[in-house]
Design a protein around this motif. Structure first.
Motif, PDB file in Angstrom:
ATOM      1  N   MET A   1       0.855  -1.168   0.000  1.00  0.00           N
ATOM      2  CA  MET A   1       0.000   0.000   0.000  1.00  0.00           C
ATOM      3  C   MET A   1       0.905   1.235   0.000  1.00  0.00           C
ATOM      4  O   MET A   1       1.880   1.278   0.742  1.00  0.00           O
ATOM      5  CB  MET A   1      -0.893  -0.025   1.247  1.00  0.00           C
ATOM      6  N   PRO A   2       0.573   2.235  -0.796  1.00  0.00           N
ATOM      7  CA  PRO A   2       1.422   3.435  -0.825  1.00  0.00           C
ATOM      8  C   PRO A   2       1.325   4.228   0.480  1.00  0.00           C
ATOM      9  O   PRO A   2       0.352   4.120   1.226  1.00  0.00           O
ATOM     10  CB  PRO A   2       0.883   4.235  -2.005  1.00  0.00           C
ATOM     11  N   VAL A   3       2.338   5.015   0.716  1.00  0.00           N
ATOM     12  CA  VAL A   3       2.415   5.794   1.953  1.00  0.00           C
ATOM     13  C   VAL A   3       1.234   6.751   2.066  1.00  0.00           C
ATOM     14  O   VAL A   3       0.726   6.989   3.166  1.00  0.00           O
ATOM     15  CB  VAL A   3       3.759   6.553   2.022  1.00  0.00           C
ATOM     16  N   ILE A   4       0.736   7.270   0.941  1.00  0.00           N
ATOM     17  CA  ILE A   4      -0.386   8.224   0.994  1.00  0.00           C
ATOM     18  C   ILE A   4      -1.623   7.569   1.601  1.00  0.00           C
ATOM     19  O   ILE A   4      -2.419   8.230   2.265  1.00  0.00           O
ATOM     20  CB  ILE A   4      -0.679   8.812  -0.409  1.00  0.00           C
ATOM     21  N   ALA A   5      -1.782   6.263   1.418  1.00  0.00           N
ATOM     22  CA  ALA A   5      -2.912   5.566   2.030  1.00  0.00           C
ATOM     23  C   ALA A   5      -2.815   5.606   3.549  1.00  0.00           C
ATOM     24  O   ALA A   5      -3.820   5.788   4.244  1.00  0.00           O
ATOM     25  CB  ALA A   5      -2.971   4.128   1.533  1.00  0.00           C
ATOM     26  N   TYR A   6      -1.606   5.469   4.065  1.00  0.00           N
ATOM     27  CA  TYR A   6      -1.428   5.530   5.514  1.00  0.00           C
ATOM     28  C   TYR A   6      -1.651   6.947   6.035  1.00  0.00           C
ATOM     29  O   TYR A   6      -2.168   7.136   7.139  1.00  0.00           O
ATOM     30  CB  TYR A   6      -0.050   5.001   5.911  1.00  0.00           C
ATOM     31  N   VAL A   7      -1.285   7.934   5.229  1.00  0.00           N
ATOM     32  CA  VAL A   7      -1.559   9.325   5.614  1.00  0.00           C
ATOM     33  C   VAL A   7      -3.067   9.544   5.687  1.00  0.00           C
ATOM     34  O   VAL A   7      -3.564  10.194   6.604  1.00  0.00           O
ATOM     35  CB  VAL A   7      -0.889  10.310   4.634  1.00  0.00           C
ATOM     36  N   LEU A   8      -3.811   8.980   4.737  1.00  0.00           N
ATOM     37  CA  LEU A   8      -5.272   9.096   4.776  1.00  0.00           C
ATOM     38  C   LEU A   8      -5.855   8.388   5.991  1.00  0.00           C
ATOM     39  O   LEU A   8      -6.813   8.874   6.601  1.00  0.00           O
ATOM     40  CB  LEU A   8      -5.876   8.549   3.485  1.00  0.00           C
ATOM     41  N   ILE A   9      -5.282   7.251   6.370  1.00  0.00           N
ATOM     42  CA  ILE A   9      -5.737   6.556   7.580  1.00  0.00           C
ATOM     43  C   ILE A   9      -5.501   7.442   8.805  1.00  0.00           C
ATOM     44  O   ILE A   9      -6.362   7.544   9.687  1.00  0.00           O
ATOM     45  CB  ILE A   9      -5.019   5.199   7.721  1.00  0.00           C
ATOM     46  N   VAL A  10      -4.355   8.095   8.857  1.00  0.00           N
ATOM     47  CA  VAL A  10      -4.060   9.000   9.969  1.00  0.00           C
ATOM     48  C   VAL A  10      -5.042  10.172   9.956  1.00  0.00           C
ATOM     49  O   VAL A  10      -5.532  10.587  11.017  1.00  0.00           O
ATOM     50  CB  VAL A  10      -2.597   9.485   9.909  1.00  0.00           C
ATOM     51  N   ILE A  11      -5.371  10.709   8.796  1.00  0.00           N
ATOM     52  CA  ILE A  11      -6.319  11.826   8.708  1.00  0.00           C
ATOM     53  C   ILE A  11      -7.690  11.402   9.230  1.00  0.00           C
ATOM     54  O   ILE A  11      -8.335  12.141   9.980  1.00  0.00           O
ATOM     55  CB  ILE A  11      -6.400  12.344   7.258  1.00  0.00           C
ATOM     56  N   THR A  62       2.605   4.369  12.299  1.00  0.00           N
ATOM     57  CA  THR A  62       3.701   3.412  12.460  1.00  0.00           C
ATOM     58  C   THR A  62       3.863   2.529  11.225  1.00  0.00           C
ATOM     59  O   THR A  62       4.990   2.289  10.779  1.00  0.00           O
ATOM     60  CB  THR A  62       3.493   2.524  13.704  1.00  0.00           C
ATOM     61  N   THR A  63       2.768   2.060  10.652  1.00  0.00           N
ATOM     62  CA  THR A  63       2.874   1.225   9.460  1.00  0.00           C
ATOM     63  C   THR A  63       3.359   2.042   8.270  1.00  0.00           C
ATOM     64  O   THR A  63       4.226   1.599   7.510  1.00  0.00           O
ATOM     65  CB  THR A  63       1.519   0.573   9.141  1.00  0.00           C
TER      66      THR A  63
END
Length: 101
Positions: A1-11, A62-63
């Motif tokens: 999964m791209p890093v932007i997906a994790y940023v969206l999860i954080v948002i 973290t992920t």
């Protein structure tokens, strides 16, 4: 999964966490909300929103940070920047309460 997906999860996590603070501020219209303790009244809905929000923030950061190829500092900066709404909601509520007293 791209890093932007994790940023969206954080948002999404920060949005849930902020929503929990809004619920708490509405449940305590005349009480100050402390930064490091629970206010006098914490509805169950606020607690659930806070728990899921914090889980998403920590899990996404973290992920995503572990999969980011460079330094973790950009991930840390994004998380800290996104936590700013929590501080602003708390400060706005406490100022409103102090102005009414």
């Amino acid at each position: 999964m791209p890093v932007i997906a994790y940023v969206l999860i954080v948002i999404v996590g920060v949005a849930l966490w902020t929503a929990s603070l809004v619920v708490v501020s509405r449940a305590n219209p005349e009480d100050l909300i402390p930064f490091w303790r629970n206010p006098p009244h914490v509805p169950g809905k606020a607690l659930a929103l806070r728990v899921f929000g914090i889980l998403l923030v920590v899990g996404g950061a973290t992920t995503g940070g572990s999969q980011y190829p460079g330094s973790p500092l950009p991930i840390i900066a994004v998380v800290l920047g996104l936590l700013l709404p929590l501080l602003l909601v708390n400060l706005a509520h406490n100022r409103r309460v102090e102005a009414q007293s």
